[in-house]
Design a protein around this motif. Sequence first.
Motif, short mmCIF file in Angstrom:
data_model
loop_
_atom_site.label_atom_id
_atom_site.label_comp_id
_atom_site.label_asym_id
_atom_site.label_seq_id
_atom_site.Cartn_x
_atom_site.Cartn_y
_atom_site.Cartn_z
N THR A 1 21.05 43.98 21.36
CA THR A 1 20.13 43.88 22.50
C THR A 1 18.85 43.23 22.02
N ILE A 2 18.46 42.17 22.71
CA ILE A 2 17.25 41.43 22.35
C ILE A 2 16.23 41.55 23.48
N THR A 3 14.95 41.50 23.12
CA THR A 3 13.87 41.46 24.10
C THR A 3 13.22 40.08 24.01
N SER B 1 15.25 42.17 28.68
CA SER B 1 16.23 42.33 27.60
C SER B 1 17.61 41.84 28.01
N LEU B 2 18.34 41.36 27.01
CA LEU B 2 19.73 40.96 27.14
C LEU B 2 20.54 41.64 26.04
N ARG C 1 14.91 31.80 14.93
CA ARG C 1 16.26 31.38 15.31
C ARG C 1 16.53 31.85 16.74
N PRO C 2 16.32 30.99 17.73
CA PRO C 2 16.49 31.41 19.12
C PRO C 2 17.95 31.54 19.53
N TYR C 3 18.14 32.21 20.65
CA TYR C 3 19.43 32.23 21.34
C TYR C 3 19.45 31.00 22.23
N ARG C 4 20.49 30.21 22.15
CA ARG C 4 20.65 29.02 22.99
C ARG C 4 21.87 29.24 23.88
N PHE D 1 13.11 35.66 20.90
CA PHE D 1 13.12 37.10 21.11
C PHE D 1 12.49 37.81 19.92
N GLU D 2 12.15 39.08 20.13
CA GLU D 2 11.55 39.88 19.07
C GLU D 2 12.49 39.93 17.87
#
Length: 102
Positions: free
Chosen positions: A25-27, A78-79, A51-54, A45-46
């Motif tokens: 889980t990312i914020t 959050s995801l 390294r981002p989520y794409r 994200f925190e």
Amino acid sequence: MDMSKTIIPKSDQISADDLIVGPRTITITRVTAGDSSEQPVNVFFEGDNGRPYRPCKMMRRVMVQVWGADASTFSGRSLTLYRDPKVKWGGMEVGGIRISHM
């Protein structure tokens, strides 16, 4: 010797391999435009270590459906991301990142 440092994927983004051990889980801290038409969105994200989520197009559609099109409102949300081993690329199952919860 700490072996965990030797298994970090060499990539400028998180990948499905980062989620082999389980969902995460990312914020979200911010969303920016990407550098290419293939990866037009960076979700920072925190704790991302740069390294981002794409998200793929299908996951971007889910995000827009649930949260709307204005990405400036995504910060603080959050995801939960997981590795789907059935995701295909080039006709082969290579695994990919999917959203399970928002």
